[in-house]
Design a protein around this motif. Structure first.
Motif, PDB file in Angstrom:
ATOM      1  N   LEU A  16       0.954  -1.133   0.048  1.00  0.00           N
ATOM      2  CA  LEU A  16       0.101  -0.085  -0.068  1.00  0.00           C
ATOM      3  C   LEU A  16       0.916   1.445  -0.072  1.00  0.00           C
ATOM      4  O   LEU A  16       0.432   2.236  -0.493  1.00  0.00           O
ATOM      5  N   HIS A  17       2.018   1.233   0.706  1.00  0.00           N
ATOM      6  CA  HIS A  17       2.873   2.397   0.643  1.00  0.00           C
ATOM      7  C   HIS A  17       3.670   2.670  -0.657  1.00  0.00           C
ATOM      8  O   HIS A  17       4.559   3.778  -0.712  1.00  0.00           O
ATOM      9  N   PHE A  21      -2.372   6.459   0.323  1.00  0.00           N
ATOM     10  CA  PHE A  21      -3.604   5.918   0.711  1.00  0.00           C
ATOM     11  C   PHE A  21      -3.917   6.515   2.086  1.00  0.00           C
ATOM     12  O   PHE A  21      -3.001   7.187   2.924  1.00  0.00           O
ATOM     13  N   LEU A  23      -5.231   5.912   6.015  1.00  0.00           N
ATOM     14  CA  LEU A  23      -5.234   5.030   7.108  1.00  0.00           C
ATOM     15  C   LEU A  23      -6.300   5.348   8.299  1.00  0.00           C
ATOM     16  O   LEU A  23      -5.661   6.349   9.045  1.00  0.00           O
ATOM     17  N   ASN A 151       6.523   1.963  11.532  1.00  0.00           N
ATOM     18  CA  ASN A 151       6.274   3.277  11.262  1.00  0.00           C
ATOM     19  C   ASN A 151       6.842   4.041  12.354  1.00  0.00           C
ATOM     20  O   ASN A 151       6.186   4.213  13.373  1.00  0.00           O
ATOM     21  N   CYS A 185       8.743   3.550   7.301  1.00  0.00           N
ATOM     22  CA  CYS A 185       7.976   4.748   7.105  1.00  0.00           C
ATOM     23  C   CYS A 185       8.407   5.581   8.235  1.00  0.00           C
ATOM     24  O   CYS A 185       8.598   5.338   9.474  1.00  0.00           O
ATOM     25  N   PRO A 207       8.570   6.043   2.191  1.00  0.00           N
ATOM     26  CA  PRO A 207       7.065   6.633   2.624  1.00  0.00           C
ATOM     27  C   PRO A 207       7.190   7.385   3.580  1.00  0.00           C
ATOM     28  O   PRO A 207       8.000   7.263   4.635  1.00  0.00           O
ATOM     29  N   ASN A 209       4.405   9.241   6.274  1.00  0.00           N
ATOM     30  CA  ASN A 209       2.932   9.355   6.904  1.00  0.00           C
ATOM     31  C   ASN A 209       2.816  10.778   7.771  1.00  0.00           C
ATOM     32  O   ASN A 209       3.482  11.081   8.472  1.00  0.00           O
ATOM     33  N   GLU A 223      -0.940  14.001  -1.849  1.00  0.00           N
ATOM     34  CA  GLU A 223      -0.675  12.799  -3.036  1.00  0.00           C
ATOM     35  C   GLU A 223       0.015  13.371  -4.172  1.00  0.00           C
ATOM     36  O   GLU A 223       1.261  12.813  -4.406  1.00  0.00           O
ATOM     37  N   GLN A 228       2.951   9.131   1.219  1.00  0.00           N
ATOM     38  CA  GLN A 228       2.070   8.032   0.948  1.00  0.00           C
ATOM     39  C   GLN A 228       1.079   7.691   1.794  1.00  0.00           C
ATOM     40  O   GLN A 228       0.220   7.137   1.508  1.00  0.00           O
ATOM     41  N   ARG A 229       1.095   8.261   2.929  1.00  0.00           N
ATOM     42  CA  ARG A 229      -0.157   7.751   3.937  1.00  0.00           C
ATOM     43  C   ARG A 229      -0.530   8.966   4.864  1.00  0.00           C
ATOM     44  O   ARG A 229       0.366   9.522   5.422  1.00  0.00           O
ATOM     45  N   SER A 231      -2.694   9.222   8.128  1.00  0.00           N
ATOM     46  CA  SER A 231      -3.528   8.743   9.242  1.00  0.00           C
ATOM     47  C   SER A 231      -4.500   9.717   9.906  1.00  0.00           C
ATOM     48  O   SER A 231      -4.357  10.822  10.126  1.00  0.00           O
TER      49      SER A 231
END
Length: 273
Positions: A16-17, A21, A23, A151, A185, A207, A209, A223, A228-229, A231
């Motif tokens: 996914l990374h 996406f 989370l 992470n 990450c 990645p 977050n 993006e 990448q992420r 949360s």
């Protein structure tokens, strides 16, 4: 079969990374199931949400209580789950590795490990100690033969100091050190400005977050920047309880029940969860 499924979930989570996406962070089985039904491909836990749901302040909940919640969440969904283990519940790398071992045995695919402390005189953990924790987790994954997604959360933007310091420079320094130790990450809660996030992206390979919060650039902008992420932390938990507070006030102050009785999730829906 269970071990094969666990390894596949871990592989899927890591993949996914490769792209962008979102989370969401769950605090119990029901919230996890709702997020899965929404279509999310993975979810995390919120230590603050789990703690509050059990009547504890964040970072004061016993590990075994947190682990029970993790088991409930993992068993409620078919998607990968990563777990917020705060500071690892200890300073010794071997103790942190034991915590992660139990979390992975519960069915999780990865962890968040933060570098802030509860000591106001020393709000950030020594980089070398944090590196040893990350290395111990990485070695644990090798011994278990199961990928453990690390992470590494770094908190220069999160802490408050009377003496100003360069939060971005400290974040980048720590990110590089944690990556050298084996982090998959880098998680930087509190970073918000477009320019700081862009610089962070330019300086860090791998990645990144960030945490959803007011003032953060949109998901489309992040993006495009190469993040990448995203949360959500305890945001969904706090939003649910904000709604609970508002319907309680409506009932007491105005005698109105419509906000509660017109909810989209019916009693039958709840049973089907």
């Amino acid at each position: 079969m269970e071990r094969t499924q666990s390894i596949q979930k871990a592989i899927d989570f890591e993949k996914l990374h490769s792209n962008f996406f979102i989370l969401p962070n769950a605090w119990d089985a029901a919230s996890a199931k709702i997020f899965e039904q929404c279509g999310f491909k993975a979810l995390g836990t919120t230590s603050a949400g789990i703690a509050a749901s059990y009547g504890y302040a964040d970072r004061s909940m016993p590990f075994d209580t947190m682990l029970d919640a993790v088991r409930n969440i993992v068993h409620a969904v078919d998607i990968p789950v990563t777990v917020d283990i705060e500071d690892g519940y200890g300073e010794k790398p071997e103790d942190v590795a034991e915590v992660v071992k139990k979390v992975i045995a519960a069915g999780a695919v990865g962890i968040n490990l933060e570098d802030s402390t509860m000591d106001p005189q020393k709000p950030l953990q020594d980089i070398s100690i944090q590196q040893k924790k990350i290395d111990a987790i990485r070695e644990l994954g090798k011994r278990l033969g199961i990928p453990v997604f690390i992470n590494a959360r770094t908190d220069p933007y999160w802490i408050k100091l009377e003496t100003p310091f360069n939060k971005l420079a400290e974040t980048i320094k720590r990110a590089h050190a944690y990556q050298e130790a084996g982090a998959d990450c880098i998680f930087v809660p509190g970073i918000k400005t477009f320019t700081d996030i862009r610089t962070l992206r330019q300086e860090i390979n791998g990645p990144i977050n960030v945490l959803a919060a007011p003032g953060l650039p949109s998901a489309h902008e992040l993006e495009a920047l190469g993040i990448q992420r995203i949360s959500t932390g305890s945001g969904p938990y706090r939003a649910v309880f904000s709604f609970l507070q508002s319907i309680g006030q409506e009932m007491l102050e105005r005698g109105i029940f419509e906000p509660m009785s017109t909810s989209k999730i019916t009693y039958d829906d709840l049973l089907r969860l």
